[in-house]
Design a protein around this motif. Structure first.
Motif, PDB file in Angstrom:
ATOM      1  N   GLN A  47       5.337  13.041   3.439  1.00 14.59           N
ATOM      2  CA  GLN A  47       4.642  13.387   4.339  1.00 14.59           C
ATOM      3  C   GLN A  47       4.476  11.673   5.907  1.00 14.59           C
ATOM      4  OE1 GLN A  47       0.843  15.393   2.908  1.00 14.59           O
ATOM      5  NE2 GLN A  47       2.099  17.390   3.549  1.00 14.59           N
ATOM      6  N   ALA A  48       4.186  11.027   5.055  1.00 13.31           N
ATOM      7  CA  ALA A  48       3.885   9.936   6.058  1.00 13.31           C
ATOM      8  C   ALA A  48       4.397   9.442   7.257  1.00 13.31           C
ATOM      9  CB  ALA A  48       3.137   8.148   4.632  1.00 13.31           C
ATOM     10  N   ASP A  49       3.708   8.598   8.142  1.00 10.68           N
ATOM     11  CA  ASP A  49       4.353   8.174   9.048  1.00 10.68           C
ATOM     12  C   ASP A  49       5.218   7.113   9.117  1.00 10.68           C
ATOM     13  OD1 ASP A  49       3.934  10.120  11.063  1.00 10.68           O
ATOM     14  OD2 ASP A  49       1.835   9.839   9.791  1.00 10.68           O
ATOM     15  N   ALA A  50       4.677   6.308   8.213  1.00  8.00           N
ATOM     16  CA  ALA A  50       5.226   4.337   7.435  1.00  8.00           C
ATOM     17  C   ALA A  50       4.517   4.668   6.181  1.00  8.00           C
ATOM     18  CB  ALA A  50       4.154   3.844   8.487  1.00  8.00           C
ATOM     19  N   VAL A  51       5.482   3.824   4.949  1.00  7.46           N
ATOM     20  CA  VAL A  51       5.250   3.668   3.822  1.00  7.46           C
ATOM     21  C   VAL A  51       5.558   1.985   3.850  1.00  7.46           C
ATOM     22  CG1 VAL A  51       5.881   3.917   0.952  1.00  7.46           C
ATOM     23  CG2 VAL A  51       6.039   5.745   3.195  1.00  7.46           C
ATOM     24  N   ILE A  52       4.651   1.025   3.648  1.00  4.80           N
ATOM     25  CA  ILE A  52       4.109  -0.047   3.760  1.00  4.80           C
ATOM     26  C   ILE A  52       3.455  -0.524   2.621  1.00  4.80           C
ATOM     27  CG2 ILE A  52       4.364  -2.034   5.260  1.00  4.80           C
ATOM     28  CD1 ILE A  52       3.749  -0.711   7.295  1.00  4.80           C
ATOM     29  N   ASP A  53       4.286  -1.952   2.170  1.00  7.34           N
ATOM     30  CA  ASP A  53       3.616  -2.949   0.883  1.00  7.34           C
ATOM     31  C   ASP A  53       2.485  -3.021   1.288  1.00  7.34           C
ATOM     32  OD1 ASP A  53       4.564  -4.485  -2.303  1.00  7.34           O
ATOM     33  OD2 ASP A  53       3.609  -5.225  -0.965  1.00  7.34           O
ATOM     34  N   ILE A  54       1.237  -3.084   0.564  1.00  7.37           N
ATOM     35  CA  ILE A  54       0.173  -3.768   0.683  1.00  7.37           C
ATOM     36  C   ILE A  54      -0.076  -4.862   1.484  1.00  7.37           C
ATOM     37  CG2 ILE A  54      -0.603  -4.506  -1.505  1.00  7.37           C
ATOM     38  CD1 ILE A  54      -3.635  -3.044  -0.915  1.00  7.37           C
ATOM     39  N   LEU A  55       1.024  -5.995   0.914  1.00  4.57           N
ATOM     40  CA  LEU A  55       0.290  -7.070   1.284  1.00  4.57           C
ATOM     41  C   LEU A  55       1.824  -7.790   2.605  1.00  4.57           C
ATOM     42  CD1 LEU A  55       1.509  -8.908  -2.409  1.00  4.57           C
ATOM     43  CD2 LEU A  55      -0.833  -8.628  -0.775  1.00  4.57           C
ATOM     44  N   ASP A  56       2.223  -6.955   3.609  1.00  5.32           N
ATOM     45  CA  ASP A  56       3.480  -6.998   3.960  1.00  5.32           C
ATOM     46  C   ASP A  56       2.226  -6.655   4.809  1.00  5.32           C
ATOM     47  OD1 ASP A  56       5.012  -6.992   5.896  1.00  5.32           O
ATOM     48  OD2 ASP A  56       6.000  -5.279   5.485  1.00  5.32           O
TER      49      ASP A  56
END
Lengths: 285, 285
Positions: A47-56
């Motif tokens: 459902q997320a609007d964005a999925v991003i790596d924590i280090l990015d």
């Protein structure tokens, strides 16, 4: 709430980000979810609007800024990355001494550092306790079972211990039985601490002690925007296995993940669930 | 020392009773040993003037009174008996309410109760810290390794935690790494707490943290006649296995079982051993 600017969730693991999202939608708020890859649950990530790596971090900041949110909320569990990885990611806009200070400061300092970085970029960091207080524990007896006099005494001892430990970077939970402090939570977390209490109970040393109370609450003066103490149905199961009589949590400073399920589990296993008020001197940010 | 009245040792397990006996004999004191059956080590029991079951309280008191000692010292480890057995033994000369209060009061209260019973019979209860202070940790760097600035900072945090916890019935030791409280000792004891710190270090959560310090000292205001915090060679081994940089103990309030062997073990494993002074406000009985 007059403006339509969304609440942005920077979402880690566990059920809480999804529950907060639902609570905010019920309140008519617009919500944007930035799920941290590898931490956020699959159902939320979908459902997320964005999925991003924590280090990015560059994409995280750019995404949050693009959303122009009214508030950003840090919600859900995130394991501490290795300093090497973390320091590398921060090195682009922080000098080495400051990174070393943030990393060496323990979890409290680490989270404060993350909030500071967000605020320096003009983002407002909010807290669940303000945005959706219905997710927090209420005061008084929350389930069907009432604590007895000894339980209240044990809860008061536990509260005293946690208040005394507030200035230090240590856990937010203790187990007290018969005025004796059986276990203090460290980085292992509440469930592992309860497993330890269970083993101690089985060993000859503590077989003598009956009952006991898990006490969990925010530190005195804690920034409630991060690391809110949390219990849920699993906490009740672990407490029951440790032979405890019940659980006392800080009213208004402790999250209950799925309140109705948690209370039902406590009722079913014969444990009391008590919300205790902070004494007057305790402040919150 | 002018009179020839002996020092009577009420001796439990471990090497300490034998070491105290030797230290007192070196000082020219007469010594009588009452070994508690099943607790006292075999080598000590062989030298003992009497070997008595811990629950045979009538013979224990009669024996101690017959010796007319200058002082009685409680020394060595004794596991808490089950309340049923203990209450039964005490019932002959204490009412049930008082027994329940002693047993419910935790270890601190239990030991205070035992001292009170001895004193009510006219016996003087002494402490190792007065009779043989040479068995206690000195101040400063005790081995060949010196702590660095970070180690001193961690030791200070640990001291702060233990001082804050002094009013509560909890352990006397903590592990601090990078200002973070990694473990607080409960009834499991120091070695088991160090094993926990070792497991945490191996897990992903704390792999990041290097070094760390075991801090162990008496509580502020503790009655030093009972439950003196103690370290020995085995503590050093456990601390080394947990990846710690060293051990800080309360100078003058912590026993070192076999000082030379403990220091040698620390030197061999590259751990510092530091005796830290109590801050002015800390009193002793």
């Amino acid at each position: 709430m007059a403006d339509g600017a969304p609440v942005a969730l920077l979402a880690g693991g566990g059920a809480l980000p999804g529950l907060l999202r639902a609570a905010l939608l019920r309140r008519g708020r617009a919500v944007r979810v930035l799920a941290l890859r590898g931490f956020a649950e699959w159902t939320l990530a979908r459902q997320a609007d964005a999925v991003i790596d924590i280090l990015d971090y560059k994409r995280i900041f750019a995404t949050l800024e693009a959303w122009a949110p009214a508030e950003v909320v840090l919600v859900g569990t995130v394991h501490r990355p290795k300093p090497s990885a973390f320091a590398g990611a921060l090195a682009a806009f922080r000098n080495r001494e400051e990174i070393a200070a943030i990393l060496g400061a323990g979890d409290d300092g680490l989270l404060a550092g993350v909030i500071r970085l967000l605020e320096e970029r003009g983002l407002v960091v909010g807290g669940i306790h303000r945005l959706a207080p219905e997710l927090l524990a209420g005061a008084g007896i929350l389930g069907a079972i009432a604590p007895d006099e000894q339980d209240h005494a044990a809860a008061a001892v536990g509260q005293g211990v946690l208040e005394a430990l507030s200035p230090f970077d240590v856990g937010q939970a203790v187990v007290v039985a018969a005025r004796r402090v059986v276990a203090v939570e460290g980085p292992e977390g509440t469930d592992a601490m309860l497993a330890r209490a269970r083993r101690l109970r089985r060993s000859s040393r503590l077989r003598a002690i009956h009952g006991g109370v898990l006490v969990k609450m925010a530190k005195v003066g804690q920034d409630l925007r991060v690391d809110l103490p949390t219990i849920g149905p699993r906490t009740v199961v672990c407490a029951a296995r440790a032979g405890l009589a019940g659980i006392a949590v800080g009213a208004g400073t402790t999250l209950i993940v799925d309140t109705s399920a948690t209370i039902a589990e406590a009722d079913r296993r014969g444990l009391f669930l008590l919300g205790i008020e902070r004494r007057p001197e305790g402040g919150e940010t």
